[in-house]
Design a protein around this motif. Structure first.
Motif, PDB file in Angstrom:
ATOM      1  N   VAL A 186      40.068  44.445  37.635  1.00  0.00           N
ATOM      2  CA  VAL A 186      38.651  44.219  37.362  1.00  0.00           C
ATOM      3  C   VAL A 186      38.445  42.707  37.267  1.00  0.00           C
ATOM      4  CG1 VAL A 186      38.326  46.427  36.173  1.00  0.00           C
ATOM      5  CG2 VAL A 186      38.934  44.390  34.847  1.00  0.00           C
ATOM      6  N   MET A 187      37.191  42.293  37.189  1.00  0.00           N
ATOM      7  CA  MET A 187      36.922  40.884  36.981  1.00  0.00           C
ATOM      8  C   MET A 187      36.204  40.696  35.660  1.00  0.00           C
ATOM      9  SD  MET A 187      35.189  37.936  39.317  1.00  0.00           S
ATOM     10  CE  MET A 187      33.593  38.689  39.281  1.00  0.00           C
ATOM     11  N   ALA A 188      36.706  39.755  34.868  1.00  0.00           N
ATOM     12  CA  ALA A 188      36.072  39.395  33.606  1.00  0.00           C
ATOM     13  C   ALA A 188      35.226  38.148  33.829  1.00  0.00           C
ATOM     14  CB  ALA A 188      37.113  39.127  32.527  1.00  0.00           C
ATOM     15  N   ILE A 189      34.013  38.207  33.308  1.00  0.00           N
ATOM     16  CA  ILE A 189      33.144  37.040  33.308  1.00  0.00           C
ATOM     17  C   ILE A 189      33.061  36.565  31.866  1.00  0.00           C
ATOM     18  CG2 ILE A 189      30.830  36.156  33.708  1.00  0.00           C
ATOM     19  CD1 ILE A 189      30.533  38.033  35.980  1.00  0.00           C
ATOM     20  N   ARG A 216      48.034  44.133  49.221  1.00  0.00           N
ATOM     21  CA  ARG A 216      47.528  42.946  49.898  1.00  0.00           C
ATOM     22  C   ARG A 216      46.182  42.607  49.287  1.00  0.00           C
ATOM     23  NH1 ARG A 216      46.380  42.238  56.400  1.00  0.00           N
ATOM     24  NH2 ARG A 216      44.809  40.594  56.183  1.00  0.00           N
ATOM     25  N   TRP A 217      46.034  41.390  48.812  1.00  0.00           N
ATOM     26  CA  TRP A 217      44.770  40.929  48.251  1.00  0.00           C
ATOM     27  C   TRP A 217      44.025  40.183  49.348  1.00  0.00           C
ATOM     28  CZ3 TRP A 217      44.387  39.472  42.498  1.00  0.00           C
ATOM     29  CH2 TRP A 217      45.111  40.376  41.735  1.00  0.00           C
ATOM     30  N   ASP A 218      42.859  40.696  49.703  1.00  0.00           N
ATOM     31  CA  ASP A 218      42.108  40.092  50.798  1.00  0.00           C
ATOM     32  C   ASP A 218      40.631  40.430  50.635  1.00  0.00           C
ATOM     33  OD1 ASP A 218      41.579  38.749  53.173  1.00  0.00           O
ATOM     34  OD2 ASP A 218      43.112  39.824  54.301  1.00  0.00           O
ATOM     35  N   TYR A 219      39.788  39.667  51.306  1.00  0.00           N
ATOM     36  CA  TYR A 219      38.366  39.990  51.308  1.00  0.00           C
ATOM     37  C   TYR A 219      38.140  41.251  52.139  1.00  0.00           C
ATOM     38  CZ  TYR A 219      37.587  35.397  49.341  1.00  0.00           C
ATOM     39  OH  TYR A 219      37.607  34.298  48.521  1.00  0.00           O
ATOM     40  N   PRO A 220      37.298  42.157  51.660  1.00  0.00           N
ATOM     41  CA  PRO A 220      37.028  43.399  52.401  1.00  0.00           C
ATOM     42  C   PRO A 220      35.982  43.181  53.498  1.00  0.00           C
ATOM     43  CG  PRO A 220      35.861  43.428  50.313  1.00  0.00           C
ATOM     44  CD  PRO A 220      36.661  42.154  50.335  1.00  0.00           C
ATOM     45  N   ASP A 221      36.253  42.225  54.373  1.00  0.00           N
ATOM     46  CA  ASP A 221      35.288  41.847  55.404  1.00  0.00           C
ATOM     47  C   ASP A 221      34.977  42.967  56.387  1.00  0.00           C
ATOM     48  OD1 ASP A 221      35.049  39.298  54.290  1.00  0.00           O
ATOM     49  OD2 ASP A 221      36.608  38.449  55.585  1.00  0.00           O
ATOM     50  N   ASP A 222      35.873  43.945  56.513  1.00  0.00           N
ATOM     51  CA  ASP A 222      35.620  45.067  57.410  1.00  0.00           C
ATOM     52  C   ASP A 222      34.963  46.245  56.685  1.00  0.00           C
ATOM     53  OD1 ASP A 222      37.733  45.996  55.886  1.00  0.00           O
ATOM     54  OD2 ASP A 222      39.035  46.458  57.600  1.00  0.00           O
ATOM     55  N   GLY A 223      34.597  46.041  55.405  1.00  0.00           N
ATOM     56  CA  GLY A 223      33.905  47.087  54.651  1.00  0.00           C
ATOM     57  C   GLY A 223      34.826  48.011  53.872  1.00  0.00           C
ATOM     58  N   TYR A 224      36.134  47.747  53.881  1.00  0.00           N
ATOM     59  CA  TYR A 224      37.095  48.585  53.166  1.00  0.00           C
ATOM     60  C   TYR A 224      37.975  47.721  52.279  1.00  0.00           C
ATOM     61  CZ  TYR A 224      35.753  52.076  56.576  1.00  0.00           C
ATOM     62  OH  TYR A 224      35.022  52.940  57.361  1.00  0.00           O
ATOM     63  N   ASP A 246      40.592  47.812  48.294  1.00  0.00           N
ATOM     64  CA  ASP A 246      40.942  48.448  47.027  1.00  0.00           C
ATOM     65  C   ASP A 246      40.397  47.584  45.890  1.00  0.00           C
ATOM     66  OD1 ASP A 246      42.791  46.384  47.010  1.00  0.00           O
ATOM     67  OD2 ASP A 246      44.539  47.680  46.871  1.00  0.00           O
ATOM     68  N   CYS A 247      40.741  47.927  44.662  1.00  0.00           N
ATOM     69  CA  CYS A 247      40.063  47.358  43.497  1.00  0.00           C
ATOM     70  C   CYS A 247      40.050  45.834  43.470  1.00  0.00           C
ATOM     71  CB  CYS A 247      40.624  47.931  42.211  1.00  0.00           C
ATOM     72  SG  CYS A 247      42.410  47.775  42.006  1.00  0.00           S
ATOM     73  N   GLU A 248      41.185  45.192  43.766  1.00  0.00           N
ATOM     74  CA  GLU A 248      41.174  43.731  43.684  1.00  0.00           C
ATOM     75  C   GLU A 248      40.354  43.101  44.807  1.00  0.00           C
ATOM     76  OE1 GLU A 248      44.780  44.676  46.149  1.00  0.00           O
ATOM     77  OE2 GLU A 248      44.148  45.381  44.187  1.00  0.00           O
ATOM     78  N   ASP A 249      40.251  43.787  45.954  1.00  0.00           N
ATOM     79  CA  ASP A 249      39.457  43.253  47.056  1.00  0.00           C
ATOM     80  C   ASP A 249      37.970  43.223  46.699  1.00  0.00           C
ATOM     81  OD1 ASP A 249      41.884  43.183  48.450  1.00  0.00           O
ATOM     82  OD2 ASP A 249      41.535  45.148  49.344  1.00  0.00           O
TER      83      ASP A 249
END
Length: 147
Positions: A92-95, A45-53, A55-58
């Motif tokens: 990961v994120m590429a800039i 599940r790709w989601d914002y880690p708004d609860d502080g938890y 994985d890598c894509e979050d």
């Protein structure tokens, strides 16, 4: 949403570099790693880690949100799927910058040029549509500039 009128690369100056480093480190510190199966009860599940938890894509989507809020073009910030040092899938994120592509990673606070990560690059978000681009272990961009 990808806006094709936005720049596909960022002019990398000292202010932008410091912003990138600061956001990468702050998100890495603020989020604790937790696999989706334990966190959400689903495999992925790709989601914002708004609860502080998360994985890598979050981690990466939160970094992208914060960088866009700080004024960087979303189009130059791309999610990339790699094989990590253990051969496991990792996001990961590429800039994309005028000085080469740099990788933001939740496994390290250092922001590295893509070719110094030790990762095998599998696929990347495109810069025109939501379609993914297969990289066949070709890097996100071919610049060897380092910071």
């Amino acid at each position: 949403m990808i806006n094709p009128s936005e720049p596909a690369t960022i002019e990398l100056d000292e202010r932008v570099w410091n912003l990138i480093i600061t956001i990468n480190k702050k998100v890495n510190t603020a989020v604790s790693p937790q696999e989706d199966i334990n966190h959400w009860g689903v495999i992925d599940r790709w989601d914002y880690p708004d609860d502080g938890y998360g994985d890598c894509e979050d981690y990466q989507i939160l970094k992208r949100r914060r960088l866009v809020e700080a004024g960087l073009p979303r189009r130059a910030l791309r999610m990339v799927v790699v094989l990590d040092e253990l051969g496991a899938g990792h996001a990961v994120m590429a800039i994309r910058t005028d000085q080469g592509d740099f990788i933001l990673d939740n496994k390290r606070d250092a922001v590295l040029p893509w070719h110094q990560t030790g990762y095998v690059y599998i696929k990347s978000e495109g810069d025109r549509t939501h379609a993914w681009i297969w990289l066949s272990n070709q890097a996100v961009v071919t610049s060897t500039a380092s910071r």
